[in-house]
Every structure is written in C-alpha cells, then in structure tokens.
Design a protein around this motif. Sequence first.
Motif, PDB file in Angstrom:
ATOM      1  N   GLN B 186       0.826  -1.210   0.000  1.00 43.33           N
ATOM      2  CA  GLN B 186       0.000   0.000   0.000  1.00 43.33           C
ATOM      3  C   GLN B 186       0.854   1.251   0.000  1.00 43.33           C
ATOM      4  OE1 GLN B 186      -3.162  -0.107   2.796  1.00 43.33           O
ATOM      5  NE2 GLN B 186      -3.135   2.085   3.136  1.00 43.33           N
ATOM      6  N   TYR B 190       0.990   4.048  -3.116  1.00 49.04           N
ATOM      7  CA  TYR B 190       0.461   5.406  -2.983  1.00 49.04           C
ATOM      8  C   TYR B 190       1.547   6.461  -2.924  1.00 49.04           C
ATOM      9  CZ  TYR B 190      -4.314   4.014  -2.830  1.00 49.04           C
ATOM     10  OH  TYR B 190      -5.536   3.548  -3.197  1.00 49.04           O
ATOM     11  N   CYS B 240      -3.762  10.179  -0.860  1.00 46.21           N
ATOM     12  CA  CYS B 240      -2.537   9.396  -0.702  1.00 46.21           C
ATOM     13  C   CYS B 240      -1.986   9.523   0.709  1.00 46.21           C
ATOM     14  CB  CYS B 240      -1.486   9.840  -1.693  1.00 46.21           C
ATOM     15  SG  CYS B 240      -1.958   9.498  -3.353  1.00 46.21           S
ATOM     16  N   ALA B 243      -3.817   7.228   2.838  1.00 42.67           N
ATOM     17  CA  ALA B 243      -3.415   5.848   2.578  1.00 42.67           C
ATOM     18  C   ALA B 243      -2.056   5.561   3.208  1.00 42.67           C
ATOM     19  CB  ALA B 243      -3.373   5.585   1.080  1.00 42.67           C
ATOM     20  N   GLU B 246      -2.337   4.872   6.774  1.00 44.24           N
ATOM     21  CA  GLU B 246      -3.167   3.706   7.054  1.00 44.24           C
ATOM     22  C   GLU B 246      -4.399   4.074   7.875  1.00 44.24           C
ATOM     23  OE1 GLU B 246      -0.343   1.162   8.798  1.00 44.24           O
ATOM     24  OE2 GLU B 246       0.828   1.121   6.959  1.00 44.24           O
ATOM     25  N   PHE B 250      -8.560   3.396   4.330  1.00 43.07           N
ATOM     26  CA  PHE B 250      -7.449   2.627   3.754  1.00 43.07           C
ATOM     27  C   PHE B 250      -6.687   1.857   4.833  1.00 43.07           C
ATOM     28  CE2 PHE B 250      -7.842   6.532   1.173  1.00 43.07           C
ATOM     29  CZ  PHE B 250      -8.283   5.957   0.015  1.00 43.07           C
ATOM     30  N   ASP B 251      -7.362   1.377   5.891  1.00 44.02           N
ATOM     31  CA  ASP B 251      -6.586   0.754   6.964  1.00 44.02           C
ATOM     32  C   ASP B 251      -6.489  -0.762   6.792  1.00 44.02           C
ATOM     33  OD1 ASP B 251      -9.127   0.079   7.658  1.00 44.02           O
ATOM     34  OD2 ASP B 251      -8.756   0.203   9.800  1.00 44.02           O
ATOM     35  N   ARG B 352     -14.399   0.422   4.907  1.00 44.96           N
ATOM     36  CA  ARG B 352     -13.069   0.103   4.407  1.00 44.96           C
ATOM     37  C   ARG B 352     -13.150  -0.389   2.969  1.00 44.96           C
ATOM     38  NH1 ARG B 352     -11.790  -4.019   7.860  1.00 44.96           N
ATOM     39  NH2 ARG B 352     -11.179  -2.448   9.361  1.00 44.96           N
ATOM     40  N   VAL B 353     -12.183  -0.019   2.141  1.00 45.42           N
ATOM     41  CA  VAL B 353     -12.152  -0.529   0.762  1.00 45.42           C
ATOM     42  C   VAL B 353     -11.512  -1.916   0.767  1.00 45.42           C
ATOM     43  CG1 VAL B 353     -12.059   1.731  -0.285  1.00 45.42           C
ATOM     44  CG2 VAL B 353      -9.953   0.568   0.290  1.00 45.42           C
ATOM     45  N   LEU B 358      -8.420  -0.974  -3.467  1.00 46.42           N
ATOM     46  CA  LEU B 358      -7.342  -0.073  -3.046  1.00 46.42           C
ATOM     47  C   LEU B 358      -6.280   0.034  -4.132  1.00 46.42           C
ATOM     48  CD1 LEU B 358      -5.936   1.147  -0.233  1.00 46.42           C
ATOM     49  CD2 LEU B 358      -4.483  -0.778  -0.685  1.00 46.42           C
ATOM     50  N   GLY B 362      -5.285   3.181  -6.597  1.00 48.36           N
ATOM     51  CA  GLY B 362      -3.930   3.734  -6.634  1.00 48.36           C
ATOM     52  C   GLY B 362      -3.340   3.722  -8.035  1.00 48.36           C
TER      53      GLY B 362
END
Lengths: 200, 390
Positions: B186, B190, B240, B243, B246, B250-251, B352-353, B358, B362
């Motif tokens: 991740q 990002y 970003c 992300a 986190e 995006f966690d 959450r995605v 995710l 990105g």
Amino acid sequence: MNIATSTELFCFLVLATVIVLGSLGVVLLSNIVYSAFLLGGVFMAVAGLYLLLNASFVAAAQVLVYVGAVNVLILFAIMLVNKREEMKPIQGIRLRRFLSGAVCAGLLLLLVRVVITTPWNLPGPEPIGEEATARIGEHLFTDYLLPFELASVLLLMAMIGAIVLARREVLTSDVGTGDAVTQGLIEQAQSPFLIDESST
Amino acid sequence: MQLNNEMLTFIASASPVVVSNGIDLESSFINALEGLGLSTQLAHVFWLPLPMLLVLAAALVGVLVTVWLERKISASAQQRIGPEYAGALGVLQPMADGLKLLLKEDVIPARADGLLFTLGPILVLVPVILSWLIVPFGQNLLISNVGVGIFLWISLSSIQPIGLLMSGYASNNKYSLLGGLRAAAQSISYEIPLALSVLAIVMMSNSLSTVDIVEQQNVAGFLSWNVWRQPVGFLIFWICALAECERLPFDLPEAEEELVAGYQTEYAGMKFALFYLGSYINLVLSALLVSILYLGGWGFPFSVEWLATLVGQSIDSPLVQVIAASVGIVMTVLKAYLLVFLAILLRWTTPRVRIDQLLDLGWKFLLPISLVNLLFTAALKLAFPFAFGG
C-alpha cells in the motif's frame, strides 16, 4: 582540530565501519532475510556518506531509490516465497568457498593498489551544496541527455518484459461455447477454457 | 529598547519564534552564550539540540491532542459521550493510555525473531520523527531549511515499509506477515501519485524547500494559496496521505475482521505504543504538510504587511514581528488540525475498501490522474508564467 571537523571525522569512521561490517554480513550471513535487512542498512550508511560530502540531493535519492524501492522489492520477493526447504549439501563446498574468497581478495588487492597509486587531486572541488539539485537537472537535460533517455528506455523495456512474463494469455472466444470473451467472463470465472495452453 | 530586547530574549527561551530576517533566535542565543565566555562553536553545539527537543515535544503533544480528538469525535459520531472522568472533558485520557502502555509487560513471542521484532517499530517511528525536520512554523521557525526539503520527506517516508515488513516477518505469525506485506504494498503504490502531486507544486514554486513553497503562496493572502491552482493535486495528495497513514478507508494492513491487527498482532506494551505513536505522528505530519503545500502554511488569510500598515505599525517593529510569528504558528497548527478533524471524521463515517479496490484506485486512477495533473501544470506554467511560477 575544531568541533566541526572532528564531528565529521567521527561520523565518517562510524559510517565506514557500518558499511564494511554490514556488507560483510550481507555476503556471509546464512539467513537471507538478515542479509536483505543489512543491505538496507548499508544503503542508508552510503546515503550518510553522501550527506557528509555535502550532496544532500544525492543522499535523498539514494534513500528513495535503493532503500525505498530496491531493498523493499528484494524483501518482498523473499517474503512472498517464504518457504523453508532443506538445502542439499553441495559437493566440494570448501574448495568453492576458498576459490571465491581468493577471487574477492584479489579484487580487493587490485582496488587497494589503485587507491594507493592514483595521484588524487586533493582537496577536491568545492561542493556546491544546495545548488546541486539545479545543476543535476541541467546536466540531465543537456550533456547527459542521451544516457538519461537510454536508461529510461531500458527501464521501460524491463517493465514490459515483466508484464509479458507475468500475464496469462487469454483467448478471444470461449473454447466450449464459442461466446466472445468479455471482461466480466474473465474476471468472474477464471475458467480453464479461456487459458491458451499452447502459449504457456 | 532595553525592554524590547528583554521581551525578545524571554520569547526566545519560550519558543523559537522568528519572523522574516528581523529576529534571528539562533544568533541571539549564540551571542548570549558568547557573552558568558563560551566559544562560538561550543555555543552552536549548545543551540543544536534545542529546536530538535522542542519539535519532538510539539510532536508528542500533537499526538496527545489528536488521540483525545479521536476519542471525542468518534464518540460524537456514535452519539456517545466519550472519555469524561480523566481531567476536564477527558483531556487526560491519552496520558492514561500512554502510561498504561508504558507499564505493560513487554512480550516477545517465543518463536519470534527477537532482534528484528524490536527493530521493526523503531524503524517505523524514526523516519516519521525525522521528517519533522522540514516542517516550518514560520519563516525561520524550523529545525533546518534544507535545500532538498520536501524531497527529504518523500525519501524518508519510503523507509517505513522496511520497518513494517520487518515487524510482520519477525512476529512469526501469518496474519502479521500478511499485514506487513499489505502495508508495504500500500505505501509503495500510494507513494507514486503522492510524489507526482508534490512535483507539480515544486514545479510551480521553483524550489524544493518548504519555506520557499510557503512564501510564494503568501503573496496575496488566501487567494494565492496553492489549493486554487492545484485542486486536483490537493485531492490526490490528501487521499494518498490518508493511505500512507493507514487511516480508514485505507486501513487494510490492520483490518481487524480479516487480519486480527495486521503487523501489530503480536506486539504489546511499549513496542505497540511505538506503532501507535508513529501512526498518529504521521497523521499530524501529513496534515501539516497538506497545510504547507496547499493551504499557505503559516500564512494568515490576509497579508500581514497589509494588516500592519492598516493599524499604522511598521512591519519591522518588534511587537509586530512577535505578533506575526505567533499568528503564523497558530495558523499552521489550526489548518493542520482542521485537516486532522476531517481525517477523524472520515475514519468514523466511511467503510473500508477492499484490497483490489485499493490497488485499482492507486494504480489505475490516481496515478494517471496525477500524471495528467503534472503535464497540465507544466503546460499552464508555460502558457501563464505570471500565475504559475514561470
């Protein structure tokens, strides 16, 4: 000797020790994960040397490219194939170790000889410090344009190569039913009919 | 005049307040020490740790405030009251949390790799704290105005994935390993749109230094802030940054339902606290950088020179300088905390995605958009050099 130069000397000694011991560890340790992490440490120490030479842009680029990209990639590769397997004993390992040690020692001797015999132009040119970023940009887009572009073409080729190797070949129509393949069909089924066996 | 000097020395000892070239705390501090009979170099050595300690303390206080805000705002979002017994409105709750973590037993799992297990959280925290080096709270009000400025932050934040991978691997736990790999993937993906949107800003300000970036935004009050010239870049940077921290949405690296707590699963006590601290310091830092890059940093919405002439004061008079410096600090922190508020609100209101969403977001959305944004900025810079820093 004033405080500034003695601090500089101290930092240089620490960094040099870290680099030498760390690189030896990278080569000699049997656990490959330790080697990879130590490699990251060595890259950081090299960035520290650049900082000592007043080249902060090169130091930051070194951290970004070598620690942040190359080393993370190596770690990723190691951890994704995190399989413990028993290594078969290699025939004549002692002889091989001796030979490779001798080659390395020879190389080291050669380098030491070059360092001693070359008439170094000391002290070197004055570091330009903060202007270095602009100067690097100028050079990249004037007299070093060709190597710069060649390097980017090389990276592009490597990227396309990686995509070609990693991609699965897919037929344009379903072998069983004859339907035209849509994106939905590929994503939903992963159906074995769609995979072109001849190409793999 | 004597009074003024005394006032300045008092403020110098309280905080490194400096605006423009009128006041220079470093030289006045060194002069004061030289007056006591120390050599210039030694005085400089004494000066060096002061701003660092101050910024470290500021970062920690910032974390305490953010944790309290998180608790209170989440409580409001869920129609609860939140902490209220520890201090007025529960302001001492974060301290109690920290103390609890400090006194907890430090557990290292039996089959874990002790050395890497300990080194991991440190490697996550140290680059984040180092990045505070480049955060300016005023014109001379930062630890070091390094020329590579914002680039230093980008390269430092690329060290973090190594710490995450290290702690994920050393825990000897499949959830930790998966969490570590996710976190590294991740933050690598990002980082690219993040760096590209920063590049667009750098192109407009002709400098990597954070001080220069803020200064060119403060020509005409809030109208010259970068957010008007880079609205797309602002959104990309904010997404970003979330992300990279986190934060929900995006966690994924610590998705409770799937991975227990990701790479933090095996951690307890102070080592866990280091992760916790790192994530909150990173959140405050990201908010500060958004305010520096896009919202004019220490700049007041109206030009301070203009306001000073309005009340008939010279901009060089000590009183105006000190007031302007304080306003600068307040503005930076205020803008940053408005963004922190937004981040907390986002955390408690969005789902959450998934991991594929995710990575799609990105690589297939943010990356092309930020490239187009960069090209567009370059074109605008060539076409309208007066407005886009030609």
